[in-house]
Design an enzyme around this catalytic site. Sequence first.
Site, PDB file in Angstrom:
ATOM      1  N   GLU A   1     -12.836   1.447  -1.844  1.00 19.04           N
ATOM      2  CA  GLU A   1     -11.456   1.599  -1.281  1.00 19.04           C
ATOM      3  C   GLU A   1     -10.878  -0.104  -0.261  1.00 19.04           C
ATOM      4  OE1 GLU A   1     -12.313   4.961   1.498  1.00 19.04           O
ATOM      5  OE2 GLU A   1     -14.254   5.709   1.012  1.00 19.04           O
TER       6      GLU A   1
ATOM      7  N   HIS B   1     -18.409  12.771   0.999  1.00 19.87           N
ATOM      8  CA  HIS B   1     -19.300  11.911   1.320  1.00 19.87           C
ATOM      9  C   HIS B   1     -20.738  12.278   1.573  1.00 19.87           C
ATOM     10  CE1 HIS B   1     -16.596   9.528   4.985  1.00 19.87           C
ATOM     11  NE2 HIS B   1     -15.132   9.008   3.415  1.00 19.87           N
TER      12      HIS B   1
ATOM     13  N   TYR C   1      -3.946  -3.190   6.884  1.00 20.14           N
ATOM     14  CA  TYR C   1      -4.414  -2.871   7.770  1.00 20.14           C
ATOM     15  C   TYR C   1      -3.537  -3.768   8.845  1.00 20.14           C
ATOM     16  CZ  TYR C   1      -6.721   1.050   5.124  1.00 20.14           C
ATOM     17  OH  TYR C   1      -7.593   1.417   4.303  1.00 20.14           O
TER      18      TYR C   1
ATOM     19  N   ASP D   1     -11.082  11.537  -4.543  1.00 17.37           N
ATOM     20  CA  ASP D   1     -11.157  11.008  -3.366  1.00 17.37           C
ATOM     21  C   ASP D   1     -10.451   9.594  -3.689  1.00 17.37           C
ATOM     22  OD1 ASP D   1     -11.152   9.732  -1.312  1.00 17.37           O
ATOM     23  OD2 ASP D   1     -13.078   9.313  -1.106  1.00 17.37           O
TER      24      ASP D   1
ATOM     25  N   GLU E   1      -7.758   3.192  -3.625  1.00 16.20           N
ATOM     26  CA  GLU E   1      -8.891   3.595  -3.592  1.00 16.20           C
ATOM     27  C   GLU E   1      -9.283   4.287  -5.314  1.00 16.20           C
ATOM     28  OE1 GLU E   1      -9.871   6.799  -1.046  1.00 16.20           O
ATOM     29  OE2 GLU E   1     -12.042   6.788  -1.627  1.00 16.20           O
TER      30      GLU E   1
ATOM     31  N   HIS F   1     -13.497  -1.149   7.631  1.00 15.55           N
ATOM     32  CA  HIS F   1     -14.636  -0.243   7.323  1.00 15.55           C
ATOM     33  C   HIS F   1     -14.679  -0.490   6.027  1.00 15.55           C
ATOM     34  CE1 HIS F   1     -11.454   0.969   3.990  1.00 15.55           C
ATOM     35  NE2 HIS F   1     -10.450   1.036   4.624  1.00 15.55           N
TER      36      HIS F   1
ATOM     37  N   ARG G   1      -4.389   0.743   0.819  1.00 13.73           N
ATOM     38  CA  ARG G   1      -5.508   1.365   0.415  1.00 13.73           C
ATOM     39  C   ARG G   1      -5.635   1.100  -0.852  1.00 13.73           C
ATOM     40  NH1 ARG G   1      -7.679   4.030   4.839  1.00 13.73           N
ATOM     41  NH2 ARG G   1      -7.053   6.004   3.492  1.00 13.73           N
TER      42      ARG G   1
ATOM     43  N   ASP H   1      -9.545  38.801  13.154  1.00  6.50           N
ATOM     44  CA  ASP H   1     -10.782  39.470  11.429  1.00  6.50           C
ATOM     45  C   ASP H   1      -9.657  37.570  10.797  1.00  6.50           C
ATOM     46  OD1 ASP H   1      -8.280  40.384  11.825  1.00  6.50           O
ATOM     47  OD2 ASP H   1      -8.889  42.180  10.603  1.00  6.50           O
TER      48      ASP H   1
ATOM     49  N   HIS I   1      -7.343   7.395  10.050  1.00  8.36           N
ATOM     50  CA  HIS I   1      -7.734   9.360   9.284  1.00  8.36           C
ATOM     51  C   HIS I   1      -6.133   9.563   9.954  1.00  8.36           C
ATOM     52  CE1 HIS I   1     -12.500   8.309   8.773  1.00  8.36           C
ATOM     53  NE2 HIS I   1     -11.748   7.906   8.025  1.00  8.36           N
TER      54      HIS I   1
ATOM     55  N   ASP J   1      -4.087   9.275   1.236  1.00 14.03           N
ATOM     56  CA  ASP J   1      -5.705   9.702   0.283  1.00 14.03           C
ATOM     57  C   ASP J   1      -5.354  10.996   0.527  1.00 14.03           C
ATOM     58  OD1 ASP J   1      -8.110   9.702   0.420  1.00 14.03           O
ATOM     59  OD2 ASP J   1      -8.639   8.345   1.689  1.00 14.03           O
TER      60      ASP J   1
ATOM     61  N   HIS K   1     -18.818   4.991  -0.429  1.00 12.64           N
ATOM     62  CA  HIS K   1     -19.402   5.953  -0.055  1.00 12.64           C
ATOM     63  C   HIS K   1     -19.706   5.969  -1.150  1.00 12.64           C
ATOM     64  CE1 HIS K   1     -16.330   9.128  -0.524  1.00 12.64           C
ATOM     65  NE2 HIS K   1     -15.269   7.381   0.310  1.00 12.64           N
TER      66      HIS K   1
HETATM   67  N1  GLY Z   1     -10.917  10.341   1.896  1.00 15.87           N
HETATM   68  C1  GLY Z   1     -11.773   9.664   3.217  1.00 15.87           C
HETATM   69  C2  GLY Z   1     -12.653   7.906   2.176  1.00 15.87           C
HETATM   70  O1  GLY Z   1     -11.897   7.843   1.898  1.00 15.87           O
HETATM   71  O2  GLY Z   1     -13.049   8.444   2.717  1.00 15.87           O
HETATM   72 MN    MN Z   2     -13.065   7.628   0.137  1.00 15.61          MN
HETATM   73 MN    MN Z   3     -10.195   8.667   0.117  1.00 15.10          MN
END
Ligand code: GLY
Ligand code: MN
Ligand code: MN
Length: 456
Positions: free
Chosen positions: A398, A375, A402, A283, A424, A364, A422, A51, A255, A272, A368
């Site tokens: 972002e 997202h 890397y 984000d 962002e 990447h 990165r 539970d 990730h 992140d 987004h």
């Molecule tokens: N934290 C996920 C992204 O930056 O898209």
């Molecule tokens: Mn993002």
């Molecule tokens: Mn992010």
Amino acid sequence: MNEAAMGYIGPQPAPISLDEFKSRQARLTAQLRPDDVLILCAAEESTHSNDVHYPYRTMSDMLYFAGWTEPEAVFTLRCVDGSWISSLFVQPKDTLKEIWEGRRPGIEGALADWAVDEAHSIDNLEQVLSSYVDHSRRVLLRTGVRSDIDDLIRAAIDRRDRSRQHFGSGPVSLEDPSARIAELRLRKSVSEVAQMRYASDVSSYAHIAAMRHSKPGRMEYQFQSTIEGFFVYAGTSGWAYPSIVGCGDNATVLHYKVNDDVCEDGEVILIDAGAEYRGYAADITRSWPINGKFTEPQKEIYQVVLDAQMAAIDCCRVGQPYTAPHEAARKVMAEGLIRLGVIDQSIEQALDPEEGDLRKWYMHNTSHWIGLDVHDVGIYKPNGEPRLLEEGMCLTVEPGLYFGAWRPDVECPERYANIGIRIEDDVLVTSGEPDVLTSACPKTIEEIEAITGKPF
Ligand code: GLY
Ligand code: MN
Ligand code: MN
């Protein structure tokens, strides 16, 4: 530390008003036909053992139209004698269940404090929903959320001949309303932006707290706890997505999620992490030297990413294609890496999506949508063409580079081995300048060096 950080954050904004929920419902029903019925189902709760429940977070469409956060809810819109009626099916009050699991608004609470015309017990769902559906011609339902409701609707469509004979109506078709709803959610209202700004401020100061508490030898999960602890302290519901806290070569894993390594002197940490407030996400990614001082190679890469990010943010303007920030960031990073001797190609070659070397180090997208989902929903290429940005749209910017020396697929330049950067931010498109919701979070080399390792 938490109290000191709170001193920089304004008060929590007013919640989304009942009038706004009503106007969201009206904007959707304006697109519907009087013999439609719209059904939104919240996902059911799930347990990870006996539970013990996973934390419950309802579907974003439910939050958008009803603001209802409890599990096991269904929201409907149907038209009766020319007027659209919103209904919410909720868990009824039940003292025994409430003693164990928490108080429930119940039917009376839903009617009193939420923007719905009718409320019913979820226990009567099948019977009441069947009558709505049998009086409709078309059902708008995203299938795959609740199989019992999918079955009920399919059965209603299958028996349409008999139902038509009884009522002179009955559903003959099913449409997924997700694209229509996404289109509404894509443009944020003033009060949605206020929620996002709060989530962004809290997330910014969580990152600042982590920068201020940096020192070699700290564990990645300790940074995670500083950040996520502050999210909760500041009254948000916690993270909007699992925090990525990677130091050294872990910062080159996009990730990364185990967050269990030691942060060594001389490394760059990449975090992140963003909070969720009243359903709305922030984000943010920042990258900084764990000991408070960038090395020359770290500075070189950092500045290229920062220049790319600033160029991309400058493209977040009304009328620009949503791809413009990505193209701008790619161009600045390709030029930077050519200048630093990492890429030995012409700028055109470096940017080539198949053959260009930029994609070895930047793999990447740059943006987004962001809103109720990190997202967020919204078609990027309606009719196959990149969407043009409009006032009220919110997107992340972002870019990153890397240099994973552990990667067998590339030859990592020695000078930049295991640097992952990165940066962002979350940007609101306005009629004027881009509005960076996360601007409270420092990002120049000077700003970062000035606070890293220096507690509030
Ligand atoms: N934290 C996920 C992204 O930056 O898209
Ligand atoms: Mn993002
Ligand atoms: Mn992010």
